[in-house]
Each structure stands twice: as structure tokens, then as C-alpha cells.
Design a protein around this motif. Structure first.
Motif, mmCIF file in Angstrom:
data_model
loop_
_atom_site.group_PDB
_atom_site.id
_atom_site.type_symbol
_atom_site.label_atom_id
_atom_site.label_comp_id
_atom_site.label_asym_id
_atom_site.label_seq_id
_atom_site.Cartn_x
_atom_site.Cartn_y
_atom_site.Cartn_z
ATOM 1 N N PRO A 89 80.634 -44.230 27.904
ATOM 2 C CA PRO A 89 81.406 -44.280 29.244
ATOM 3 C C PRO A 89 82.596 -43.386 29.295
ATOM 4 N N LYS A 90 83.392 -42.950 28.194
ATOM 5 C CA LYS A 90 84.734 -42.240 28.522
ATOM 6 C C LYS A 90 84.427 -40.873 29.062
ATOM 7 N N SER A 91 83.221 -40.268 28.284
ATOM 8 C CA SER A 91 82.706 -38.998 28.575
ATOM 9 C C SER A 91 82.212 -38.921 30.141
ATOM 10 N N LEU A 92 81.531 -39.789 30.284
ATOM 11 C CA LEU A 92 80.906 -39.943 31.557
ATOM 12 C C LEU A 92 82.020 -40.076 32.723
ATOM 13 N N LEU A 93 83.142 -40.294 32.494
ATOM 14 C CA LEU A 93 84.216 -40.311 33.680
ATOM 15 C C LEU A 93 84.508 -38.813 34.026
ATOM 16 N N TYR A 94 84.363 -37.905 32.969
ATOM 17 C CA TYR A 94 84.674 -36.554 33.019
ATOM 18 C C TYR A 94 83.480 -35.660 33.918
ATOM 19 N N ILE A 95 82.248 -36.070 33.286
ATOM 20 C CA ILE A 95 81.175 -35.304 33.559
ATOM 21 C C ILE A 95 80.134 -35.830 34.738
ATOM 22 N N TYR A 96 80.459 -36.863 35.358
ATOM 23 C CA TYR A 96 79.767 -37.644 36.233
ATOM 24 C C TYR A 96 79.484 -36.410 37.627
ATOM 25 N N GLY A 97 78.280 -36.218 37.843
ATOM 26 C CA GLY A 97 77.852 -35.329 38.926
ATOM 27 C C GLY A 97 77.811 -33.891 38.446
ATOM 28 N N MET A 98 77.996 -33.782 37.088
ATOM 29 C CA MET A 98 77.810 -32.396 36.594
ATOM 30 C C MET A 98 76.316 -31.964 36.610
ATOM 31 N N GLN A 99 76.084 -30.427 36.791
ATOM 32 C CA GLN A 99 74.877 -29.955 36.581
ATOM 33 C C GLN A 99 74.786 -29.108 35.491
ATOM 34 N N LEU A 100 73.552 -29.170 34.894
ATOM 35 C CA LEU A 100 73.162 -28.763 33.579
ATOM 36 C C LEU A 100 72.069 -27.539 34.129
ATOM 37 N N ASP A 101 72.492 -26.215 33.793
ATOM 38 C CA ASP A 101 71.352 -25.458 33.947
ATOM 39 C C ASP A 101 71.156 -24.721 32.777
ATOM 40 N N PHE A 102 70.156 -23.616 32.717
ATOM 41 C CA PHE A 102 69.702 -22.938 31.435
ATOM 42 C C PHE A 102 69.175 -21.501 31.975
ATOM 43 N N SER A 103 69.849 -20.605 31.352
ATOM 44 C CA SER A 103 69.421 -19.262 31.973
ATOM 45 C C SER A 103 69.084 -18.565 30.417
ATOM 46 N N SER A 104 67.912 -17.775 30.456
ATOM 47 C CA SER A 104 67.498 -16.801 29.701
ATOM 48 C C SER A 104 68.013 -15.410 29.227
ATOM 49 N N ALA A 105 69.025 -15.120 30.390
ATOM 50 C CA ALA A 105 69.700 -13.916 30.310
ATOM 51 C C ALA A 105 70.087 -13.740 28.865
ATOM 52 N N LEU A 106 70.296 -12.298 28.494
ATOM 53 C CA LEU A 106 70.571 -11.721 27.164
ATOM 54 C C LEU A 106 72.078 -11.994 27.167
ATOM 55 N N ILE A 107 72.855 -11.540 28.226
ATOM 56 C CA ILE A 107 74.600 -11.951 28.184
ATOM 57 C C ILE A 107 74.630 -13.175 28.961
ATOM 58 N N GLY A 108 75.393 -13.849 28.700
ATOM 59 C CA GLY A 108 75.714 -15.264 29.450
ATOM 60 C C GLY A 108 74.457 -16.294 29.515
ATOM 61 N N GLY A 109 73.526 -16.271 28.630
ATOM 62 C CA GLY A 109 72.426 -16.979 28.614
ATOM 63 C C GLY A 109 72.625 -18.159 27.831
ATOM 64 N N GLY A 110 71.714 -19.095 27.948
ATOM 65 C CA GLY A 110 71.794 -20.564 27.547
ATOM 66 C C GLY A 110 72.066 -21.685 28.641
ATOM 67 N N PHE A 111 72.649 -22.855 27.859
ATOM 68 C CA PHE A 111 72.889 -23.938 28.748
ATOM 69 C C PHE A 111 74.465 -23.593 29.388
ATOM 70 N N ASN A 112 74.267 -23.780 30.778
ATOM 71 C CA ASN A 112 75.422 -23.704 31.646
ATOM 72 C C ASN A 112 75.850 -25.002 32.252
ATOM 73 N N PHE A 113 77.159 -25.411 32.202
ATOM 74 C CA PHE A 113 77.782 -26.589 33.011
ATOM 75 C C PHE A 113 78.423 -26.230 34.337
ATOM 76 N N SER A 114 77.958 -26.901 35.270
ATOM 77 C CA SER A 114 78.909 -26.926 36.537
ATOM 78 C C SER A 114 79.355 -28.316 36.846
ATOM 79 N N ASN A 115 80.479 -28.263 36.741
ATOM 80 C CA ASN A 115 81.230 -29.744 36.884
ATOM 81 C C ASN A 115 82.044 -30.046 38.017
ATOM 82 N N PRO A 116 81.649 -30.495 38.903
ATOM 83 C CA PRO A 116 82.511 -30.756 40.127
ATOM 84 C C PRO A 116 84.074 -31.418 39.806
ATOM 85 N N ASN A 117 84.111 -32.166 38.740
ATOM 86 C CA ASN A 117 85.405 -32.730 38.431
ATOM 87 C C ASN A 117 86.355 -31.835 37.793
ATOM 88 N N ALA A 118 86.012 -30.503 37.236
ATOM 89 C CA ALA A 118 86.488 -29.760 36.719
ATOM 90 C C ALA A 118 87.907 -28.851 37.814
#
Length: 130
Positions: A89-118
Motif C-alpha cells: 500500500p505504501k508504494s501504491l501511493l507513489y505509483i498509482y497510475g504508472m505505466q509500465l512499458d518494454f522496449s527491445s532497443a539495444l540502447i535504452g531497452g528494457g522495462f520503462n516506467f512512466s509515472n504521472p506522480n513524479a
């Protein structure tokens, strides 16, 4: 004539809640979940640290390690087994509405977090401030 880029399709838990997960991330998570074997869930959260003050966490854990106060969300990717994402519940306060994306790009690839609360994020994309 201007063309508008379509935003990636996102998925929430079966109940319509939880973090937003793009189709690419759903596919990658389903693959990783199958590799982990049965009785695993994905824990997402935040912890103090990182270059902006807080950093994201994402780990596969045994379903038996789920805490009583954890929020639990069931995701059902098309053509792959369903999986569960949990968050304290404590983490959920900070990441509610967050979007998790994934990219297979060689540079900058992997899981990416887009957090509207940040209010601030770092260049690596895994640290933020609110």
C-alpha cells in the motif's frame, strides 16, 4: 496533414485497477513469468534511493511471500497464461497510475516506467521524486 501517433494499448488488472501495462510489457512479463515457473507473482514497488530520491523495484517472488496488506491485480495477456502483480500500500501511493512499458532497443531497452506522480525523473528512468 498532421498524423497523430497512437499511444500504445495498455492493460489494467482484470478488475480495471492496477498499473497500466503496455502490450509489449505484457508479452515480456508473460514470457518471464513462464520462465520463473509456477506459483510466482510479480512484486512492484518503490524504495528510497536512486539519483532522484526514490527508485522502482520489480521482482518475481513466491506467491506465499505475499503480505496480508498487499494489493493484488490479475492480468490476462492474450495468448499467454494470466499472472498476478502485487504492490504494498505504501508504494501504491507513489505509483498509482504508472505505466509500465518494454522496449527491445539495444540502447535504452528494457522495462520503462512512466509515472504521472513524479515531479522529477533521472536520465536512467528508474529513479524519481514526488
Amino acid at each position: 496533414m498532421a498524423t497523430e501517433l497512437a499511444s500504445p494499448q495498455t492493460h489494467t488488472g482484470v478488475d480495471g485497477k492496477g498499473i497500466l501495462i503496455t502490450a509489449a510489457a505484457m508479452k515480456q512479463l508473460a514470457t518471464l513469468m513462464q520462465q520463473q515457473g509456477g506459483d510466482q507473482v510479480l512484486r512492484v514497488g518503490v524504495r528510497s534511493g536512486g539519483c532522484s530520491g526514490m527508485s522502482y523495484t520489480m521482482d518475481f517472488i513466491s506467491a506465499a511471500e505475499k503480505q496480508a496488506d498487499d494489493e493484488s491485480y490479475l492480468y490476462e495477456p492474450a495468448g499467454a497464461p494470466a499472472f498476478t502483480v502485487i504492490c504494498d500500500p505504501k508504494s501504491l501511493l507513489y505509483i498509482y497510475g504508472m505505466q509500465l512499458d518494454f522496449s527491445s532497443a539495444l540502447i535504452g531497452g528494457g522495462f520503462n516506467f512512466s509515472n504521472p506522480n513524479a515531479t522529477q525523473t533521472c536520465g536512467c528512468g528508474s529513479s524519481f521524486a514526488v
